[in-house]
Design a protein around this motif. Structure first.
Motif, PDB file in Angstrom:
ATOM      1  N   VAL A  38     -16.759   3.146   5.970  1.00 26.41           N
ATOM      2  CA  VAL A  38     -16.345   3.893   4.781  1.00 26.41           C
ATOM      3  C   VAL A  38     -15.483   5.093   5.179  1.00 26.41           C
ATOM      4  O   VAL A  38     -14.396   5.318   4.619  1.00 26.41           O
ATOM      5  CB  VAL A  38     -17.578   4.353   3.979  1.00 26.41           C
ATOM      6  N   GLY A  39     -15.945   5.856   6.159  1.00 28.90           N
ATOM      7  CA  GLY A  39     -15.189   7.024   6.610  1.00 28.90           C
ATOM      8  C   GLY A  39     -13.842   6.657   7.193  1.00 28.90           C
ATOM      9  O   GLY A  39     -12.818   7.278   6.877  1.00 28.90           O
ATOM     10  N   GLY A  40     -13.812   5.632   8.047  1.00 22.48           N
ATOM     11  CA  GLY A  40     -12.553   5.196   8.643  1.00 22.48           C
ATOM     12  C   GLY A  40     -11.592   4.640   7.615  1.00 22.48           C
ATOM     13  O   GLY A  40     -10.381   4.881   7.680  1.00 22.48           O
ATOM     14  N   SER A  41     -12.116   3.892   6.637  1.00 18.45           N
ATOM     15  CA  SER A  41     -11.265   3.293   5.603  1.00 18.45           C
ATOM     16  C   SER A  41     -10.628   4.362   4.719  1.00 18.45           C
ATOM     17  O   SER A  41      -9.430   4.294   4.412  1.00 18.45           O
ATOM     18  CB  SER A  41     -12.080   2.329   4.732  1.00 18.45           C
ATOM     19  N   LEU A  42     -11.426   5.344   4.308  1.00 18.10           N
ATOM     20  CA  LEU A  42     -10.884   6.418   3.467  1.00 18.10           C
ATOM     21  C   LEU A  42      -9.819   7.215   4.220  1.00 18.10           C
ATOM     22  O   LEU A  42      -8.777   7.576   3.649  1.00 18.10           O
ATOM     23  CB  LEU A  42     -12.016   7.340   3.017  1.00 18.10           C
ATOM     24  N   THR A  43     -10.066   7.462   5.497  1.00 17.24           N
ATOM     25  CA  THR A  43      -9.089   8.192   6.308  1.00 17.24           C
ATOM     26  C   THR A  43      -7.811   7.379   6.479  1.00 17.24           C
ATOM     27  O   THR A  43      -6.701   7.902   6.336  1.00 17.24           O
ATOM     28  CB  THR A  43      -9.683   8.512   7.691  1.00 17.24           C
ATOM     29  N   ALA A  44      -7.958   6.079   6.781  1.00 18.02           N
ATOM     30  CA  ALA A  44      -6.785   5.211   6.952  1.00 18.02           C
ATOM     31  C   ALA A  44      -5.978   5.114   5.661  1.00 18.02           C
ATOM     32  O   ALA A  44      -4.737   5.133   5.687  1.00 18.02           O
ATOM     33  CB  ALA A  44      -7.224   3.818   7.397  1.00 18.02           C
ATOM     34  N   LEU A  45      -6.670   5.010   4.518  1.00 19.09           N
ATOM     35  CA  LEU A  45      -5.985   4.923   3.226  1.00 19.09           C
ATOM     36  C   LEU A  45      -5.198   6.199   2.943  1.00 19.09           C
ATOM     37  O   LEU A  45      -4.050   6.149   2.484  1.00 19.09           O
ATOM     38  CB  LEU A  45      -7.010   4.674   2.122  1.00 19.09           C
ATOM     39  N   LEU A  46      -5.800   7.349   3.246  1.00 18.93           N
ATOM     40  CA  LEU A  46      -5.116   8.628   3.044  1.00 18.93           C
ATOM     41  C   LEU A  46      -3.869   8.729   3.925  1.00 18.93           C
ATOM     42  O   LEU A  46      -2.789   9.109   3.452  1.00 18.93           O
ATOM     43  CB  LEU A  46      -6.086   9.775   3.359  1.00 18.93           C
ATOM     44  N   ILE A  47      -4.012   8.371   5.189  1.00 18.67           N
ATOM     45  CA  ILE A  47      -2.875   8.433   6.122  1.00 18.67           C
ATOM     46  C   ILE A  47      -1.774   7.470   5.695  1.00 18.67           C
ATOM     47  O   ILE A  47      -0.584   7.797   5.734  1.00 18.67           O
ATOM     48  CB  ILE A  47      -3.348   8.134   7.558  1.00 18.67           C
ATOM     49  N   TYR A  48      -2.182   6.270   5.271  1.00 18.50           N
ATOM     50  CA  TYR A  48      -1.207   5.252   4.844  1.00 18.50           C
ATOM     51  C   TYR A  48      -0.418   5.750   3.634  1.00 18.50           C
ATOM     52  O   TYR A  48       0.811   5.634   3.583  1.00 18.50           O
ATOM     53  CB  TYR A  48      -1.935   3.952   4.519  1.00 18.50           C
ATOM     54  N   LYS A  49      -1.124   6.318   2.652  1.00 17.60           N
ATOM     55  CA  LYS A  49      -0.458   6.806   1.439  1.00 17.60           C
ATOM     56  C   LYS A  49       0.503   7.945   1.745  1.00 17.60           C
ATOM     57  O   LYS A  49       1.605   8.018   1.193  1.00 17.60           O
ATOM     58  CB  LYS A  49      -1.506   7.272   0.421  1.00 17.60           C
TER      59      LYS A  49
END
Length: 344
Positions: free
Chosen positions: A137-148
């Motif tokens: 969950v933590g990694g996914s939210l961080t990756a999504l933020l960076i991607y956006k």
């Protein structure tokens, strides 16, 4: 004759790649054997062999089967997982500096683990099976933020922007983790400090069985997508022209990379640079084709972390140097070298 020469060259390349993969596997096996023989309580090669076949003392069996073997296997799985995750990130971003640690994905995963440790009652055991899901969950939210933040509508995913955004987000998350440590009890603070340094703290068979399904499932999916990664390296326009749904495939691969990094981080702490060095070493040895690059990255990452963990356990006995520190000693100068060469 003209048709025979390219076929012969391709056959030699394939033999060379298989040879490199075999050598990496043999080196892992040799390091595995050395690691079983080394540690605070030394076991001779003959004692290890006898214990391995059930003829050792109770103490020797405890040392080998309950302490060393689980840790060695976790180190191999984590090294392979982080290296393959880094290989995917480098492939989908077309940036040689991409790495789950540098991009902040492992930091985001670690934040959730630290939050869980901070608020979970200290008088009960934390459910091990729950940690990879929290890290995911933590990694996914961080990756999504960076991607956006890195994606531009008319330009796609900008490699240089991806690195800078990842470093900035990782710095912010690290600051938040530091603030969280101020409210921890001494026991929990010691755990977080060890985690941040990067150590193989999941050293039981329970952790091996927790991590193994993630590695098997995600590796199977990623190796199946090896040709997609090759096409993405040609650029978004050419990949789209070849019929590949670029954004859809990129998001799938990004999710797989995050899943690997997060599940590994949940049992190993904040170990950086494996995802950077492993793919680069494999690429130099075996070339850019992901059909061979992905398994080579897995083997290179496993070898690097296993060597680092073995050295960390033996260099300053009875004290121990965390594997993350040993890897950082190697990885930090290499990252600066790559940064100096990068044109991004």
């Amino acid at each position: 004759m003209e048709n025979i020469l390219p076929l012969e060259a391709e056959r030699k390349k394939k033999i060379r790649r298989i040879t490199v993969l075999s050598i990496l596997a043999i080196l892992i096996l040799l390091t595995f054997i050395i690691s079983m023989n080394t540690g605070y309580s030394s076991l001779s090669p003959m004692e290890v062999i006898r214990t391995f076949f059930g003829m050792g003392t109770e103490k020797q069996s405890l040392i080998l089967f309950e302490f060393r073997l689980p840790r060695i296997i976790v180190a191999i799985l984590v090294g392979a997982g982080l290296a393959v995750s880094g290989c995917i990130l480098q492939g989908i971003s077309r940036n040689a500096l991409a790495d789950p640690g540098i991009l902040g994905i492992t930091t985001g995963a670690g934040l959730m683990v630290v939050l869980f440790v901070s608020f979970y009652p200290s008088n009960t055991a934390a459910p091990v099976l729950f940690l990879p899901f929290l890290a995911l969950v933590g990694g996914s939210l961080t990756a999504l933020l960076i991607y956006k933040l890195s994606y531009k509508k008319h330009h796609g995913l900008l490699p240089s922007r991806l690195i800078l955004t990842g470093i900035a987000v990782a710095a912010g998350i690290s600051a938040l983790m530091t603030i969280l440590t101020l409210r921890l009890t001494p026991q929990k603070y010691d755990f977080v400090a060890v985690w941040l340094a990067g150590t193989i703290w999941g050293t039981s068979w329970e952790f091996v069985l927790t991590l193994l399904p993630w590695i098997i499932v995600l590796f199977t999916f990623i190796f199946y997508k090896a040709r997609i990664l090759d096409v993405l390296n040609f650029g978004d326009k050419l990949a789209t022209g070849l019929g590949v749904p670029v954004e859809k495939e990129r998001l799938k691969l990004l999710a797989a990379a995050v899943g690997l990094a997060a599940s590994c981080v949940s049992v190993s702490g904040g170990i950086a640079f494996i995802g950077l060095i492993g793919p680069h070493l494999a690429r130099r040895l075996i070339g850019p084709h992901h059909q061979f690059l992905l398994p080579a990255s897995a083997l290179a990452g496993a070898l690097l972390l296993l060597v680092a963990d073995t050295l960390g356990r033996t260099i300053m006995q009875p004290s121990e140097i965390h594997a993350g520190i040993v890897v950082a000693i190697i990885g930090a100068p290499y990252f600066l070298y790559l940064l100096a060469r990068s044109k991004a």
